[in-house]
Design an enzyme around this catalytic site. Structure first.
Site, PDB file in Angstrom:
ATOM      1  N   GLU A   1      41.221  40.449  46.374  1.00 29.34           N
ATOM      2  CA  GLU A   1      40.380  40.353  45.185  1.00 29.34           C
ATOM      3  C   GLU A   1      39.438  41.530  45.041  1.00 29.34           C
ATOM      4  O   GLU A   1      39.052  42.161  46.016  1.00 29.34           O
ATOM      5  CB  GLU A   1      39.608  39.015  45.141  1.00 29.34           C
ATOM      6  CG  GLU A   1      38.479  38.915  46.094  1.00 29.34           C
ATOM      7  CD  GLU A   1      37.630  37.640  45.947  1.00 29.34           C
ATOM      8  OE1 GLU A   1      38.103  36.622  45.430  1.00 29.34           O
ATOM      9  OE2 GLU A   1      36.471  37.701  46.372  1.00 29.34           O
TER      10      GLU A   1
ATOM     11  N   TYR B   1      36.115  40.041  37.373  1.00 29.73           N
ATOM     12  CA  TYR B   1      36.764  39.524  38.577  1.00 29.73           C
ATOM     13  C   TYR B   1      38.280  39.622  38.431  1.00 29.73           C
ATOM     14  O   TYR B   1      38.843  39.180  37.429  1.00 29.73           O
ATOM     15  CB  TYR B   1      36.375  38.048  38.804  1.00 29.73           C
ATOM     16  CG  TYR B   1      37.080  37.431  39.993  1.00 29.73           C
ATOM     17  CD1 TYR B   1      36.444  37.324  41.227  1.00 29.73           C
ATOM     18  CD2 TYR B   1      38.401  36.994  39.892  1.00 29.73           C
ATOM     19  CE1 TYR B   1      37.101  36.805  42.335  1.00 29.73           C
ATOM     20  CE2 TYR B   1      39.071  36.475  40.988  1.00 29.73           C
ATOM     21  CZ  TYR B   1      38.419  36.385  42.196  1.00 29.73           C
ATOM     22  OH  TYR B   1      39.080  35.883  43.289  1.00 29.73           O
TER      23      TYR B   1
END
Ligand code: GDP
Ligand code: MN
Length: 377
Positions: A189, A101
């Protein structure tokens, strides 16, 4: 404003980020043709403005063009968290070995951008954040120093990115940050950043949220706005240039100045009621503006009472009163309206309202109590 995964990937590609080459399809036939053209397994992904598509069945791997047709047929028209899927992204499937992530987000509390990294990426990142927060590394970016390569290396290491993937992750973090800053984003993201069987890092998913207040200087991104899924009254208010947020109560709140409107909503709450909206008419109270505001608030069928809270500064109370009276003329208002006027010429304004059937109040507390009582009646 949210943009779709495929759009966020286009933005990231411009910054040199490693993203798969995909095509957006609106029919299952197109998806099959594209899969046939690629001649390899593909992944079919729902393009909707919500996360958690994977868990909802909105991401499927297809090995053949016919499977791609089947997968796209299943996903198109699917409902994911209340949104209907109208487009799918078709990309070559990745041989994913590990999922990381990487994210940049605006942290309003510290008034800084925050970089977030975790080697435990993928669809369960929320659970990771809740149960094992130590697996998520953060870095608050000093606005004067900026986000430097050593910051990227530091946060990537703390996030547990293995040594072999560090150079790629550091590079992508910097590109992500550049894309985030230059797009006036409040969130950018990549989850997952996939480590493939060939040892490559690829942004398998991308998400960006653009600051609505910066859209005037982000013309290209502003074009990507889709009203679908947006509250219809909020969409109408935006078209009319009115600052309106729909809430779930039954007292329609209209005020001048965001701070005053927020205080009004609190006051309604303390009086035992619930506001139906936040509406800031800003400076001035010309009849046209007031009328537009009233019209928007009354579009919500739950509204049982309207609470006008106007503080006269440069705007005079008598002008506001005239504005409200004129606005009411052309509208079919069937709910009581409580008007609190304060400041310049408030007294004159209240006199104008005498005998109009509108309910005047001197203080916010008094007005809130009346509005709550009337909404209950
Ligand atoms: P989200 O659930 O909305 O965040 O959608 P993602 O794009 O992140 O997809 C969810 C999951 O699907 C990912 O975490 C991957 O495990 C899987 N996935 C996505 N793209 C691919 C791909 O190209 N190949 C494979 N095998 N899995 C993928
Ligand atoms: Mn994802």
């Amino acid at each position: 404003m949210k943009i779709h995964e495929y759009q966020a990937k286009q933005v990231l590609r411009r910054y040199g980020a490693p993203v798969p080459d995909g095509a957006v399809c609106e029919t299952a036939e197109e998806a099959r043709d594209h899969a046939a053209g690629l001649g390899a397994p593909v992944v079919i992904k729902a393009q909707v403005h919500v996360g958690g598509r994977g868990k909802a069945g909105g991401v499927k791997v297809a090995r053949t063009p016919d499977e791609a047709f089947e997968a796209a047929s299943a996903i198109l028209g699917m409902d994911i968290k209340g949104l209907t899927v109208r487009k799918v992204l078709v990309e070559p499937a990745l041989d994913i070995r590990e999922e990381y992530y990487l994210g940049v987000a605006l942290d309003r509390a510290s008034q800084r951008n925050t970089v977030i990294v975790s080697a435990a990426g993928g669809v369960d990142i929320e659970e990771v954040a809740e149960k094992t927060p130590e697996k998520i590394a953060r870095l608050s970016v000093d606005p004067v120093i900026g986000f430097r390569p050593w910051h990227a290396l530091d946060v990537a290491k703390r996030g547990g990115i293995p040594p072999a993937a560090l150079p790629g992750a550091v590079d992508l973090l910097q590109k992500l940050m550049r894309a985030y800053l230059e797009s006036d984003a409040v969130l950018a993201e990549v989850n997952p950043l996939a480590l493939t069987g060939e040892g490559e890092l690829v942004a398998a998913d991308a998400k960006m949220v653009i600051d609505d207040n910066a859209l005037f200087r982000q013309q290209d991104l502003a074009q990507l706005r889709e009203d679908e899924g947006e509250d219809p009254i909020e969409a109408e208010a935006r078209r009319r240039g009115i600052q309106y947020v729909r809430l779930d109560g039954d007292i329609g709140v209209i005020g001048n100045g965001a701070g005053l409107v927020m205080a009004t909503i609190d006051e309604v709450r303390m009086a035992g009621g619930k506001a139906a909206d936040f509406l800031d008419i800003g400076g001035g109270a010309r009849a046209e503006l007031v009328r537009n505001a009233l019209e928007i608030v009354l579009m919500d069928p739950r509204v049982r009472c309207v609470f006008f809270n106007v503080f006269g500064g440069i705007t005079r109370g008598d002008e506001v009163a005239r504005g409200i009276l004129a606005a009411r003329e052309g509208l079919d208002v069937r709910v009581p309206m409580v008007i609190r006027l304060a400041g310049t010429e408030a007294e004159a304004g209240r006199r104008l309202l005498d005998g109009s059937g509108l309910i005047p109040a001197e203080t916010m507390q008094e007005a809130a109590a009346k509005a709550v009582q009337l909404a209950r009646a």
